[in-house]
Motif scaffolding. Structure first.
Motif, PDB file in Angstrom:
ATOM      1  N   ALA A  88       0.914   5.311   7.006  1.00 49.39           N
ATOM      2  CA  ALA A  88       1.257   4.192   5.888  1.00 49.39           C
ATOM      3  C   ALA A  88       2.250   3.079   6.245  1.00 49.39           C
ATOM      4  O   ALA A  88       1.803   1.924   5.888  1.00 49.39           O
ATOM      5  CB  ALA A  88       1.552   5.328   4.627  1.00 49.39           C
ATOM      6  N   PHE A 215      -0.821   2.037   0.748  1.00 48.64           N
ATOM      7  CA  PHE A 215      -1.953   2.575   1.690  1.00 48.64           C
ATOM      8  C   PHE A 215      -3.095   3.306   1.165  1.00 48.64           C
ATOM      9  O   PHE A 215      -4.332   2.894   1.267  1.00 48.64           O
ATOM     10  CB  PHE A 215      -1.488   3.622   2.808  1.00 48.64           C
ATOM     11  CG  PHE A 215      -2.417   4.031   3.799  1.00 48.64           C
ATOM     12  CD1 PHE A 215      -2.803   2.969   4.730  1.00 48.64           C
ATOM     13  CD2 PHE A 215      -2.976   5.528   4.111  1.00 48.64           C
ATOM     14  CE1 PHE A 215      -3.805   3.423   5.801  1.00 48.64           C
ATOM     15  CE2 PHE A 215      -3.806   5.754   4.810  1.00 48.64           C
ATOM     16  CZ  PHE A 215      -4.223   4.844   5.755  1.00 48.64           C
ATOM     17  N   TRP A 220      -6.575   1.599   2.077  1.00 49.09           N
ATOM     18  CA  TRP A 220      -7.573   2.602   2.517  1.00 49.09           C
ATOM     19  C   TRP A 220      -8.996   2.416   1.554  1.00 49.09           C
ATOM     20  O   TRP A 220      -9.756   3.076   1.870  1.00 49.09           O
ATOM     21  CB  TRP A 220      -7.234   3.910   2.293  1.00 49.09           C
ATOM     22  CG  TRP A 220      -7.962   4.999   2.980  1.00 49.09           C
ATOM     23  CD1 TRP A 220      -8.987   6.022   2.394  1.00 49.09           C
ATOM     24  CD2 TRP A 220      -8.631   5.166   4.328  1.00 49.09           C
ATOM     25  NE1 TRP A 220      -9.657   6.548   3.067  1.00 49.09           N
ATOM     26  CE2 TRP A 220      -9.563   6.436   4.337  1.00 49.09           C
ATOM     27  CE3 TRP A 220      -8.292   4.561   5.436  1.00 49.09           C
ATOM     28  CZ2 TRP A 220     -10.026   6.707   5.726  1.00 49.09           C
ATOM     29  CZ3 TRP A 220      -9.010   4.957   6.847  1.00 49.09           C
ATOM     30  CH2 TRP A 220      -9.780   6.066   6.646  1.00 49.09           C
ATOM     31  N   CYS A 226      -8.066  -3.237   6.524  1.00 49.66           N
ATOM     32  CA  CYS A 226      -7.348  -2.192   7.267  1.00 49.66           C
ATOM     33  C   CYS A 226      -8.074  -0.954   7.493  1.00 49.66           C
ATOM     34  O   CYS A 226      -7.941  -0.208   8.611  1.00 49.66           O
ATOM     35  CB  CYS A 226      -6.140  -1.839   6.272  1.00 49.66           C
ATOM     36  SG  CYS A 226      -5.100  -0.327   6.846  1.00 49.66           S
TER      37      CYS A 226
END
Length: 262
Positions: A88, A215, A220, A226
């Motif tokens: 993270a 994160f 995510w 990412c």
């Protein structure tokens, strides 16, 4: 453990190109199978930079680091060994220009400051002390430092279990007595958590809970650059002691599975 000491089942797990979940008591050979699987991938000339090894704690990665230290030189990027918290932080730092705008930081164009547990407690003190002057936490007799650490722990538990921080009070009440004093304490802890989070957003401060939330909630998310980078880069995942990790770590591993080769 040498190859002739491995069971037939372990050898099959190590050499098959399939996605496998291992379960068993401590000492049954799960980590040994994981380290030998890592060696096998390198022997098969799998790109080392495409291998990700995860564990709930950094110390649980030691067997894999020792394996790599004794393994003949391999080429390319190093194998990545990391915890969810480490992943993270690394991704938040890399994608800060994107996530800072999404998450509502007051100064998204300025770099973040990553907090340790000690520095998080320092800034929590800046929140709780004025609250005490306002009349919060009056029924508590515990040391102030315990208040700081408990509120931080509440934030961390919310992050790793995947629920919003404004639900802290409600979840604490599920296990509480009907004592008015107890309910008041939980209400005060909720307010402290919300004030601390806003302080972090106002000053670009990232404690552990905020790193994990950024994160899991933003970076995510399906289709986010990412996530695409991670899914394209890492095609082999070894997750040791996953049963000891958090619900959000389990979710990430399950969502990653379709993009893995093994």
């Amino acid at each position: 453990m040498q190859s002739h000491e491995l069971t037939k089942k372990q050898q099959t797990i190590i050499h098959d190109r399939v996605k496998t979940f291992l379960s068993g008591p401590a000492g049954s050979g799960k980590t040994t199978s994981g380290t030998r699987r890592l060696m096998h991938l390198l022997e098969e000339n799998v790109t080392s930079g495409s291998i990700l090894v995860m564990a709930p704690q950094r110390t649980l990665l030691d067997p894999y680091y020792r394996t790599l230290e004794t393994y003949p030189m391999y080429y390319g990027q190093p194998v990545t060994g990391i915890t969810l918290g480490g992943l993270a932080r690394r991704m938040v730092e890399l994608f800060w220009p994107l996530v800072s705008n999404q998450a509502g930081f007051r100064n998204p164009d300025y770099p973040p400051t990553f907090l340790t547990l000690e520095t998080a407690q320092f800034f929590m003190a800046q929140i709780v002390r004025p609250m005490e002057d306002e009349g919060f936490f009056q029924s508590l007799t515990m040391d102030r430092n315990r208040i700081y650490s408990q509120v931080i722990d509440n934030l961390n538990k919310a992050a790793v279990n995947g629920y919003p921080i404004d639900q802290i009070e409600a979840r604490l009440l599920l296990a509480a007595s009907d004592s008015p004093e107890q309910r008041s304490i939980y209400s005060d802890a909720q307010e402290a958590a919300l004030r601390f989070r806003q302080y972090c957003l106002d000053h670009n401060l990232l404690d552990y809970s905020l790193q994990v939330e950024l994160f899991t909630h933003f970076l995510w998310a399906p289709g986010h650059p990412c996530r695409e980078v991670l899914e394209n880069k890492y095609k082999h995942l070894i997750f040791d002691n996953i049963e000891e990790d958090t619900p959000v770590a389990h979710d990430i591993a399950l969502e990653w599975l379709p993009h893995l080769e093994s």
